[in-house]
Design a protein around this motif. Sequence first.
Motif, PDB file in Angstrom:
ATOM      1  N   GLU A   1       0.831  -1.198   0.000  1.00  0.00           N
ATOM      2  CA  GLU A   1       0.000   0.000   0.000  1.00  0.00           C
ATOM      3  C   GLU A   1       0.866   1.249   0.000  1.00  0.00           C
ATOM      4  OE1 GLU A   1      -3.892   1.250   2.486  1.00  0.00           O
ATOM      5  OE2 GLU A   1      -2.052   1.186   3.670  1.00  0.00           O
ATOM      6  N   GLY A   2       0.497   2.198  -0.852  1.00  0.00           N
ATOM      7  CA  GLY A   2       1.171   3.478  -0.901  1.00  0.00           C
ATOM      8  C   GLY A   2       0.186   4.595  -0.641  1.00  0.00           C
ATOM      9  N   ILE A   3       0.448   5.735  -1.232  1.00  0.00           N
ATOM     10  CA  ILE A   3      -0.377   6.907  -0.978  1.00  0.00           C
ATOM     11  C   ILE A   3      -1.792   6.748  -1.525  1.00  0.00           C
ATOM     12  CG2 ILE A   3       0.223   8.134  -3.110  1.00  0.00           C
ATOM     13  CD1 ILE A   3       0.490  10.689  -1.349  1.00  0.00           C
ATOM     14  N   GLU A   4      -1.989   5.802  -2.447  1.00  0.00           N
ATOM     15  CA  GLU A   4      -3.317   5.601  -3.036  1.00  0.00           C
ATOM     16  C   GLU A   4      -4.279   4.884  -2.101  1.00  0.00           C
ATOM     17  OE1 GLU A   4      -0.955   3.481  -3.181  1.00  0.00           O
ATOM     18  OE2 GLU A   4      -1.358   1.691  -4.362  1.00  0.00           O
ATOM     19  N   GLY A   5      -3.789   4.325  -0.996  1.00  0.00           N
ATOM     20  CA  GLY A   5      -4.647   3.650  -0.035  1.00  0.00           C
ATOM     21  C   GLY A   5      -4.978   2.228  -0.428  1.00  0.00           C
ATOM     22  N   THR A   6      -5.797   1.587   0.406  1.00  0.00           N
ATOM     23  CA  THR A   6      -6.136   0.178   0.188  1.00  0.00           C
ATOM     24  C   THR A   6      -6.935  -0.016  -1.093  1.00  0.00           C
ATOM     25  OG1 THR A   6      -6.170  -0.152   2.586  1.00  0.00           O
ATOM     26  CG2 THR A   6      -7.168  -1.871   1.239  1.00  0.00           C
ATOM     27  N   LYS A   7      -7.830   0.911  -1.384  1.00  0.00           N
ATOM     28  CA  LYS A   7      -8.625   0.807  -2.617  1.00  0.00           C
ATOM     29  C   LYS A   7      -7.722   0.756  -3.835  1.00  0.00           C
ATOM     30  CE  LYS A   7     -12.189   3.207  -5.297  1.00  0.00           C
ATOM     31  NZ  LYS A   7     -13.060   4.421  -5.375  1.00  0.00           N
ATOM     32  N   GLY A   8      -6.752   1.661  -3.901  1.00  0.00           N
ATOM     33  CA  GLY A   8      -5.829   1.668  -5.032  1.00  0.00           C
ATOM     34  C   GLY A   8      -4.958   0.428  -5.065  1.00  0.00           C
ATOM     35  N   LEU A   9      -4.548  -0.056  -3.896  1.00  0.00           N
ATOM     36  CA  LEU A   9      -3.741  -1.274  -3.808  1.00  0.00           C
ATOM     37  C   LEU A   9      -4.488  -2.461  -4.414  1.00  0.00           C
ATOM     38  CD1 LEU A   9      -1.415  -3.065  -2.621  1.00  0.00           C
ATOM     39  CD2 LEU A   9      -2.709  -3.091  -0.487  1.00  0.00           C
ATOM     40  N   LEU A  10      -5.766  -2.603  -4.082  1.00  0.00           N
ATOM     41  CA  LEU A  10      -6.564  -3.719  -4.593  1.00  0.00           C
ATOM     42  C   LEU A  10      -6.830  -3.572  -6.094  1.00  0.00           C
ATOM     43  CD1 LEU A  10      -8.984  -4.062  -1.573  1.00  0.00           C
ATOM     44  CD2 LEU A  10      -7.384  -5.811  -2.367  1.00  0.00           C
ATOM     45  N   GLU A  11      -7.043  -2.344  -6.556  1.00  0.00           N
ATOM     46  CA  GLU A  11      -7.240  -2.129  -7.992  1.00  0.00           C
ATOM     47  C   GLU A  11      -5.977  -2.493  -8.770  1.00  0.00           C
ATOM     48  OE1 GLU A  11      -8.418   1.938  -8.295  1.00  0.00           O
ATOM     49  OE2 GLU A  11     -10.523   1.534  -7.769  1.00  0.00           O
ATOM     50  N   ARG A  12      -4.827  -2.131  -8.206  1.00  0.00           N
ATOM     51  CA  ARG A  12      -3.549  -2.455  -8.846  1.00  0.00           C
ATOM     52  C   ARG A  12      -3.356  -3.962  -8.912  1.00  0.00           C
ATOM     53  NH1 ARG A  12       1.297  -1.642  -5.956  1.00  0.00           N
ATOM     54  NH2 ARG A  12       0.118  -0.270  -4.573  1.00  0.00           N
ATOM     55  N   THR A  13      -3.714  -4.661  -7.841  1.00  0.00           N
ATOM     56  CA  THR A  13      -3.585  -6.118  -7.814  1.00  0.00           C
ATOM     57  C   THR A  13      -4.502  -6.771  -8.842  1.00  0.00           C
ATOM     58  OG1 THR A  13      -3.004  -6.061  -5.473  1.00  0.00           O
ATOM     59  CG2 THR A  13      -3.779  -8.165  -6.355  1.00  0.00           C
ATOM     60  N   ARG A  14      -5.726  -6.257  -8.971  1.00  0.00           N
ATOM     61  CA  ARG A  14      -6.655  -6.788  -9.977  1.00  0.00           C
ATOM     62  C   ARG A  14      -6.061  -6.652 -11.377  1.00  0.00           C
ATOM     63  NH1 ARG A  14      -9.961  -4.142 -13.088  1.00  0.00           N
ATOM     64  NH2 ARG A  14      -9.847  -2.247 -11.825  1.00  0.00           N
ATOM     65  N   GLU A  15      -5.439  -5.517 -11.654  1.00  0.00           N
ATOM     66  CA  GLU A  15      -4.844  -5.292 -12.969  1.00  0.00           C
ATOM     67  C   GLU A  15      -3.622  -6.181 -13.205  1.00  0.00           C
ATOM     68  OE1 GLU A  15      -4.041  -1.151 -12.832  1.00  0.00           O
ATOM     69  OE2 GLU A  15      -6.149  -0.560 -13.062  1.00  0.00           O
ATOM     70  N   LEU A  16      -2.933  -6.563 -12.116  1.00  0.00           N
ATOM     71  CA  LEU A  16      -1.726  -7.389 -12.238  1.00  0.00           C
ATOM     72  C   LEU A  16      -2.031  -8.861 -12.493  1.00  0.00           C
ATOM     73  CD1 LEU A  16       0.468  -5.981  -9.317  1.00  0.00           C
ATOM     74  CD2 LEU A  16       0.978  -5.819 -11.759  1.00  0.00           C
ATOM     75  N   ARG A  17      -3.268  -9.278 -12.246  1.00  0.00           N
ATOM     76  CA  ARG A  17      -3.599 -10.709 -12.296  1.00  0.00           C
ATOM     77  C   ARG A  17      -3.226 -11.374 -13.618  1.00  0.00           C
ATOM     78  NH1 ARG A  17      -4.000 -14.096  -8.049  1.00  0.00           N
ATOM     79  NH2 ARG A  17      -5.284 -13.217  -6.387  1.00  0.00           N
ATOM     80  N   GLY A  18      -3.331 -10.668 -14.694  1.00  0.00           N
ATOM     81  CA  GLY A  18      -3.056 -11.293 -15.990  1.00  0.00           C
ATOM     82  C   GLY A  18      -1.654 -11.094 -16.499  1.00  0.00           C
ATOM     83  N   HIS A  19      -0.768 -10.578 -15.643  1.00  0.00           N
ATOM     84  CA  HIS A  19       0.572 -10.236 -16.111  1.00  0.00           C
ATOM     85  C   HIS A  19       1.657 -11.065 -15.434  1.00  0.00           C
ATOM     86  CE1 HIS A  19      -0.783  -6.702 -18.360  1.00  0.00           C
ATOM     87  NE2 HIS A  19      -1.599  -6.457 -17.348  1.00  0.00           N
ATOM     88  N   GLY A  20       2.722 -11.299 -16.171  1.00  0.00           N
ATOM     89  CA  GLY A  20       3.952 -11.873 -15.644  1.00  0.00           C
ATOM     90  C   GLY A  20       3.776 -13.103 -14.791  1.00  0.00           C
ATOM     91  N   ARG A  21       4.482 -13.112 -13.647  1.00  0.00           N
ATOM     92  CA  ARG A  21       4.501 -14.292 -12.783  1.00  0.00           C
ATOM     93  C   ARG A  21       3.206 -14.501 -12.014  1.00  0.00           C
ATOM     94  NH1 ARG A  21      10.164 -13.292  -9.787  1.00  0.00           N
ATOM     95  NH2 ARG A  21       9.506 -11.133 -10.125  1.00  0.00           N
ATOM     96  N   LEU A  22       2.279 -13.540 -12.072  1.00  0.00           N
ATOM     97  CA  LEU A  22       0.993 -13.724 -11.412  1.00  0.00           C
ATOM     98  C   LEU A  22      -0.011 -14.453 -12.287  1.00  0.00           C
ATOM     99  CD1 LEU A  22      -0.045 -10.563  -9.360  1.00  0.00           C
ATOM    100  CD2 LEU A  22       0.499 -12.843  -8.565  1.00  0.00           C
ATOM    101  N   ALA A  23       0.238 -14.481 -13.576  1.00  0.00           N
ATOM    102  CA  ALA A  23      -0.699 -15.117 -14.500  1.00  0.00           C
ATOM    103  C   ALA A  23      -0.923 -16.572 -14.090  1.00  0.00           C
ATOM    104  CB  ALA A  23      -0.173 -15.038 -15.922  1.00  0.00           C
ATOM    105  N   GLY A  24      -2.167 -16.960 -13.921  1.00  0.00           N
ATOM    106  CA  GLY A  24      -2.515 -18.333 -13.573  1.00  0.00           C
ATOM    107  C   GLY A  24      -2.533 -18.623 -12.093  1.00  0.00           C
ATOM    108  N   LYS A  25      -1.993 -17.734 -11.275  1.00  0.00           N
ATOM    109  CA  LYS A  25      -1.994 -17.965  -9.828  1.00  0.00           C
ATOM    110  C   LYS A  25      -3.362 -17.620  -9.243  1.00  0.00           C
ATOM    111  CE  LYS A  25       2.917 -17.447  -8.796  1.00  0.00           C
ATOM    112  NZ  LYS A  25       3.073 -18.854  -8.379  1.00  0.00           N
TER     113      LYS A  25
END
Length: 304
Positions: A204-228
């Motif tokens: 979590e950074g300055i964007e807060g928990t909401k931004g942290l979760l949105e960032r994680t949702r966007e990361l789901r299909g990328h790189g080493r997170l894909a398929g996890k």
Amino acid sequence: MTTAMTRAEPTETRLALAPGSRVGIIAGGGSLPVEVADGLAAHGYSPFILLMEGEADRKQQLGRYEHVTMALEQIGSLVSTLKRHRVTHLVLAGEIKRRPRLSNMRPSLGLLAIVPSVIVALARGDDGLLKVLTRGLEKRGINVVGAHEIVPELTAAEGTLTAAGPKQSDWRDIEAGRAAAKAIGVLDIGQAAIAVGGRVIALEGIEGTKGLLERTRELRGHGRLAGKTRGVLVKCAKPGQELRADLPSIGPQTVEAAHAAGLAGIAVEAGRSLILEGPATLSRANALGLFIVGLAAGEPADGR
């Protein structure tokens, strides 16, 4: 683990207010100011509300109580306003997204008395600002108390609070996330981290928990997170945090966002975290199959 509960049990004792006491609430954004005000009213106390201009977003619900609207730049008149309305105790409740602009403050004796402290506090970061503010108010005769002391039923209990509980793999994520959340807390950066597959993937950074979760949702299909799959959001109080303000909190929106990010659950510190809109939060987590678990606090903290 402990048996699942439908509601977080109080882990703190309700503050005993002496006859003639009056609690004021500095109301920022979110539902916390409403829950504190309603909790006070339910126990026979009439709260006084300071609606922070541009921050408080539950004005209709809070407007049924005696209230005034105050801009952050009017902080120099805060103590005189509280004393005029016979406030003896003060709760800082809700999100304040910005800091006061010193250039917009009107000169006054009250302002001149606190400007040095405000300047020092702004340089210390969020928790430093809260500590200076609470201690400055107490020097001027206002007792600052935590929301968890006024409405202890909002605090998370220890153990599994939902129908679903963490799997063994989730506990690896919880431990990794907790260590990371504590590490960034020492630096006064944030209160939350997300771990997937036993490793931390977002802080979590300055964007807060909401931004942290949105960032994680966007990361789901990328790189080493894909398929996890699965993963856990962990929120903890910062080491040495002033517990009378800015306790970690979750609510129905947190549950929705965690589910959208593909997470299996949420872990918070018992007694040091708030579950806002508790019945709705736990009900929504149960409907989505997410777990919410309260973790035993690991170290002492400032505040009550």
